[in-house]
Design a protein around this motif. Structure first.
Motif, PDB file in Angstrom:
ATOM      1  N   PHE A 167      28.554   0.063   0.769  1.00  0.00           N
ATOM      2  CA  PHE A 167      27.889  -0.906  -0.087  1.00  0.00           C
ATOM      3  C   PHE A 167      28.911  -1.515  -1.052  1.00  0.00           C
ATOM      4  O   PHE A 167      29.295  -0.910  -2.038  1.00  0.00           O
ATOM      5  N   ALA A 168      29.374  -2.738  -0.740  1.00  0.00           N
ATOM      6  CA  ALA A 168      30.327  -3.411  -1.624  1.00  0.00           C
ATOM      7  C   ALA A 168      30.217  -4.923  -1.513  1.00  0.00           C
ATOM      8  O   ALA A 168      31.223  -5.621  -1.349  1.00  0.00           O
ATOM      9  N   PRO A 169      29.010  -5.487  -1.611  1.00  0.00           N
ATOM     10  CA  PRO A 169      28.895  -6.947  -1.626  1.00  0.00           C
ATOM     11  C   PRO A 169      29.494  -7.489  -2.915  1.00  0.00           C
ATOM     12  O   PRO A 169      29.477  -6.822  -3.957  1.00  0.00           O
ATOM     13  N   ILE A 170      30.000  -8.704  -2.885  1.00  0.00           N
ATOM     14  CA  ILE A 170      30.719  -9.229  -4.034  1.00  0.00           C
ATOM     15  C   ILE A 170      29.829  -9.331  -5.276  1.00  0.00           C
ATOM     16  O   ILE A 170      30.302  -9.159  -6.406  1.00  0.00           O
ATOM     17  N   GLY A 171      28.540  -9.569  -5.083  1.00  0.00           N
ATOM     18  CA  GLY A 171      27.644  -9.680  -6.228  1.00  0.00           C
ATOM     19  C   GLY A 171      27.475  -8.386  -6.986  1.00  0.00           C
ATOM     20  O   GLY A 171      27.104  -8.396  -8.165  1.00  0.00           O
ATOM     21  N   HIS A 172      27.746  -7.261  -6.350  1.00  0.00           N
ATOM     22  CA  HIS A 172      27.715  -5.963  -7.031  1.00  0.00           C
ATOM     23  C   HIS A 172      29.103  -5.542  -7.490  1.00  0.00           C
ATOM     24  O   HIS A 172      29.226  -4.832  -8.489  1.00  0.00           O
ATOM     25  N   VAL A 173      30.138  -5.949  -6.763  1.00  0.00           N
ATOM     26  CA  VAL A 173      31.502  -5.674  -7.226  1.00  0.00           C
ATOM     27  C   VAL A 173      31.721  -6.345  -8.585  1.00  0.00           C
ATOM     28  O   VAL A 173      32.248  -5.751  -9.523  1.00  0.00           O
ATOM     29  N   VAL A 174      31.301  -7.605  -8.690  1.00  0.00           N
ATOM     30  CA  VAL A 174      31.488  -8.359  -9.929  1.00  0.00           C
ATOM     31  C   VAL A 174      30.301  -8.081 -10.852  1.00  0.00           C
ATOM     32  O   VAL A 174      29.316  -8.810 -10.878  1.00  0.00           O
ATOM     33  N   ASP A 175      30.409  -6.991 -11.616  1.00  0.00           N
ATOM     34  CA  ASP A 175      29.414  -6.675 -12.634  1.00  0.00           C
ATOM     35  C   ASP A 175      30.063  -6.789 -14.004  1.00  0.00           C
ATOM     36  O   ASP A 175      31.197  -7.270 -14.126  1.00  0.00           O
TER      37      ASP A 175
END
Length: 605
Positions: A276-284
């Motif tokens: 689980f590493a979609p960009i929307g969760h990486v960029v928090d």
């Protein structure tokens, strides 16, 4: 190492402020993630159109075998040195994808303009808005919606922020950013600057100036000073969106191709490993704070005080210049790279580069280590440097600084505070890059000379009208007035005046770029003059005090008189000059809708 309390407080402030918009964003991501894959979900005609142009084997693999399909968004063009290397990257990416049972398609080509080419010209007035155009172009490509991951090929000023904003609107996709690297060092940045100052004084001609510039900018790769382009790459490392250590490997080196292939393997590792590493969760919010900290610790580009506000908004988060200012009070300056020193980015890389800085910040509790990245090993992977080990790509630890005139440990920094400062007062809110300014120039108090364009300032300089202590105010340079161009062409003239012993400063609602230099410059003044901001109240001769120590910018005018003044308005002739020719007519809607600089100058909200 325990997280520094100020870092923790700023992160929490962003988290609380952003809770409603971030929640909405993550809900939208979840909905996109929970759909069937594109080739299964779409109608047969849609699928046929999507893959009609690819080789038959690839078409069979992605449709029948349900192989991962990677989107390539490419900023290639062959007139700009930084983007020319990307010509060969798609074929490398497709080849590597096939080796791992996957496919890749160029989903979009996005525009890439060079501020170095357009600096001081009318074309520069499209520069900032090109960021949102790139974001929209990225969205157009990804809207075909048949992709399992994405690779973003970009490097320079507005390109990486634009790609990042676009990618975050498809935040359900695992996304890896792929840089091209800097050009080898040519004429040093210091020597180039000296020739520019001589040219500004008329002491050398066009031939000598062109020769110097051509020796500095001489082959493929980014410019070698630490401006916006190279700050972008530092921030991508700090956010965990690169293959570790890939930022400053030159395009001419074989290692560059291996890192590009590793970007494919990294994206597929997320998809095929179901990590689980979609960009929307990486960029928090932690990732955004890490980027801000890396910017401050390296004395990076002032442009990012605009761009990263917009990036955060694209991911449902709200940050402001107070956040940067609070972090700047506790983040030490760990690097000296031109214009904050004499070294270029190649010397920075040799001395330890991004990996050294990230390790020092992590060990000092000045970065969040518990973040998601595109790599399974997390942010600690970004404290190592890549090298070739036989035919394999490997990483090794970075030990002590290899040159303490370029990078230093957090315990012995160049400065105990970061390189950027928020200024507030009756002239509005703005920022100054103090890391490049001599300490005896952090406070300037002098009469103002008001200009309505950078050309008018240059004409006054050539006429000898500025041979005195002066605060040069250039207004009507904000997003709504003319697209907020960089005014870097003014640097040589102002540097000449400062070199003569005059106390000089620039105050503007425009930008000064990542190359902001040794002359104190209060930039991004908000609200801008065209929106009724206080620069419109200033008059020639008003004494202005710029105090980079106290963090203030004020017109020393009686409050009653100041409040009674009727703000000047931009003339019809000036407005027409800002909006006609070189395609500027097409961007009229962006000028009308642009938010303030502190709100990211966004045109899409």
């Amino acid at each position: 190492m325990k997280l520094h309390p100020v870092l923790e407080a700023v992160t929490q402030r962003i988290r609380e402020r952003s809770a409603p918009t971030r929640s909405t964003y993550l809900t939208r991501l979840a909905q996109a993630s929970n759909r069937d894959r594109g080739a299964d979900r779409m109608g047969c005609a849609n699928v046929a159109h999507a893959f009609a142009g690819v080789p038959a084997d690839d078409r069979f693999r992605v449709v029948a075998e349900r192989a991962p399909n990677i989107a390539i968004v490419n900023s290639y063009n062959d007139m700009l040195s930084a983007h020319a290397p990307f010509a060969t990257f798609p074929d490398i990416i497709k080849d590597e994808a096939r080796r791992h049972g996957a496919t890749a398609q160029v989903a979009a080509g996005v525009p890439a303009m060079c501020d170095g080419v357009t600096q001081g010209t009318a074309g520069m007035e499209l520069s900032l808005f090109s960021r949102d155009t790139i974001a929209m172009s990225t969205a157009v490509g990804l809207t075909h919606d048949v992709f399992d991951a994405a690779l973003m090929l970009g490097i320079c000023d507005k390109i990486v922020p634009g790609l990042l904003i676009g990618a975050l609107h498809f935040g359900h996709l695992p996304t890896v950013f792929v840089p091209g690297g800097p050009m080898p060092s040519g004429l040093s940045n210091n020597d180039k600057a000296k020739v520019r100052e001589l040219a500004a004084q008329g002491l050398v001609g066009r031939a000598e100036l062109l020769e110097a510039e051509s020796k500095a900018y001489h082959t493929q790769g980014t410019c070698t000073f630490y401006g916006t382009a190279n700050s972008n790459q530092m921030l991508m490392e700090a956010m965990g969106l690169h293959v570790p250590g890939s930022a400053f490997i030159q395009p001419q080196k074989q290692l560059r191709e291996e890192l590009t292939r590793e970007a494919v393997r990294t994206a597929l590792g997320i998809v095929k490993g179901r990590r689980f590493a979609p960009i929307g969760h990486v960029v928090d919010e932690r990732c955004i704070v890490n980027a801000m900290t890396a910017l401050l610790a390296t004395g990076g580009s002032t442009n990012h005080l605009i761009h990263w506000v917009a990036v955060a908004r694209a991911a449902g988060m709200v940050i402001d210049w107070d956040d940067f200012d609070r972090l700047s009070d506790v983040v030490p300056l760990l690097s000296r790279v031109y214009p904050n020193g004499s070294a270029d980015v190649n010397a920075f890389q040799e001395a330890g580069g991004p990996g050294y800085v990230i390790r020092e910040l992590l060990d000092a509790g000045l970065m969040h280590e518990d973040v998601l990245t595109v790599r399974e090993g997390g942010l600690r992977e970004y404290t190592r440097e890549p090298h070739a080990q036989g035919e394999r790509l490997a990483w090794r630890p970075i030990e002590a600084s290899r040159d303490e005139s370029v990078v230093r440990p957090a315990a012995q920094p160049f400065s105990p505070t970061g390189g950027l400062k928020l200024l507030t007062g009756n002239l509005g809110r703005c920022v100054i890059k103090v890391s490049a300014v001599p300490e005896d120039r952090h406070v300037i108090e002098a009469p103002a000379r008001i200009f309505d364009s950078q050309e008018a300032l240059q004409a006054a300089f050539k006429a000898g009208e500025l041979e005195r202590d002066v605060v040069c105010v250039v207004r009507w340079q904000g997003p709504r007035a003319n697209g907020m161009p960089e005014l870097h062409k003014l640097t040589p003239s102002l540097a000449v005046l400062q070199g003569k012993g005059f106390r000089v400063a620039l105050v503007t609602d425009g930008r000064m770029s990542g190359a902001s230099g040794k002359v104190p410059a209060a930039i991004h003044v908000s609200p801008e003059a065209a929106a009724g901001g206080p620069l419109a109240r200033l008059r020639d001769g008003d004494v202005v005090r710029l105090d980079g120590v106290a963090g203030t910018l004020n017109a020393l005018v009686d409050a009653q008189e100041w409040n009674a003044r009727t703000p000047a308005t931009i003339s019809d002739a000036q407005r027409d000059a800002n909006g006609l020719g070189l395609g500027r007519e097409l961007f009229a809607g962006m000028r009308r809708n642009a938010l303030a600089a502190e709100e990211g100058a966004c045109t899409w909200l």
